[in-house]
Design a protein around this motif. Structure first.
Motif: not given
Ligand code: PPS
Length: 283
Positions: A152-157, A160-163
């Motif tokens: 949810l915070s985009g701290e993944v490879p 962010s999915w949202f961005d």
């Protein structure tokens, strides 16, 4: 294994490098007859590659049965795939998980066609959670709850999915971008193939469309070693810990998330997506 950041977005080190990401963003030349498959990871990228490969070969399955998927449609931002993309005789079929801000700048002056596949982020998260267990360059994801917070915070490879979704949806008025969802593919693959053909300007007869639909099914892809990830070496992916062709369904998130976790996800979704002027099948 430690991830690295390129322009605030996390990437995995086995497949990516700052040099390649910078080259792709600033120097890679898109050609007017390119078709590029764009999607956030675990959104149905391989499925779309299979569909577009079959459309390209007018429903004849020999190409998908004999040539590895990444040779048919290399991921431009992946170190080893970039070389395949650069040697690809036009018209090229390319793939990427990049967010719009890292996509080749040359796109702005090109007629390259973009097919953007989106999927319910809850299913994307669950698919990523299981898939990452097999990835040799994945960090320990922790509990479902911990992983959900990272997602949810985009701290993944790939960030962010949202961005990612907002970045691509922002350019939706351009004539050379087509959006489709994993859920629409699930609901009506034949109708979806027809819409994709229309966007690409490809005329296929009903028998050829039938063959695309049949050969892009989950079961056919699962049995096709050119497309089911089984050619990926053990040094990159531990096939005993995860399966790439896992379930291939919509709504599997309901089997993993508790009610409280799903409410937390809904709140974050609302907060991030309320400004987006578009509805999705999962809304
Ligand atoms: S990747 O590694 O990020 O490029 O993964 P990606 O290809 O985007 O997504 C993998 C998920 O897509 C499912 N899949 C399919 N579903 C239905 N039909 C077909 N033909 C198909 N091919 C791949 C795959 O099973 C992953 O989803 P999950 O939910 O994990 O099963």
């Amino acid at each position: 294994m430690a991830y690295f950041k390129y322009k605030e977005i996390l990437f995995t080190p086995l497949a990516h490098s700052v040099e390649t990401l910078s080259y792709v963003e600033n120097e890679f030349q898109l050609l007017d007859d390119d078709t590029v498959i764009v999607s956030y990871p675990k959104s149905g990228t391989h499925w779309m590659v299979e569909i577009l490969s079959l459309i390209r070969s007018h429903g004849d399955p020999s190409w998908v049965q004999n040539i590895p998927l990444w040779d048919r449609s290399p991921w431009i931002e992946v170190d080893s795939h970039l070389q395949i993309a650069l040697k690809y005789p036009p018209p090229r079929l390319l793939s990427t998980h990049l967010p719009f801000q890292l996509f080749p700048k040359s796109f702005l002056h090109s007629k390259a066609k973009i097919v953007c596949t989106l999927r319910n982020p809850r299913d994307v998260m669950v698919s990523t959670y299981y898939f990452s267990k097999g990835c040799k360059d994945s960090k320990d994801l922790g509990t479902v709850e911990e992983f959900m917070e990272s997602f949810l915070s985009g701290e993944v490879p790939y960030g962010s999915w949202f961005d990612h979704v907002k970045g691509w949806v922002e350019i939706k008025e351009r004539a050379n971008i087509f959006f489709i969802t994993y859920e629409e593919l699930q609901l009506d693959l034949r109708g979806s193939v027809q819409k994709i053909c229309h966007f690409l300007g490809k005329e296929l007869n009903s028998q050829q469309i039938e063959s695309v639909v049949e050969n892009a099914s989950f079961h056919k892809m699962k049995d096709n070693k050119m497309s089911n990830f089984s050619l990926i070496p053990e040094s990159i992916f531990d096939h005993t810990k995860a399966k790439f062709m896992r379930k291939g369904v919509s709504g599997d998130w309901k089997n993993l998330l508790t009610v409280a976790q799903s409410e937390r996800f809904d709140d974050a979704y609302q907060e991030n997506m309320c400004s987006v002027d578009r509805t999705f099948p999962w809304d």
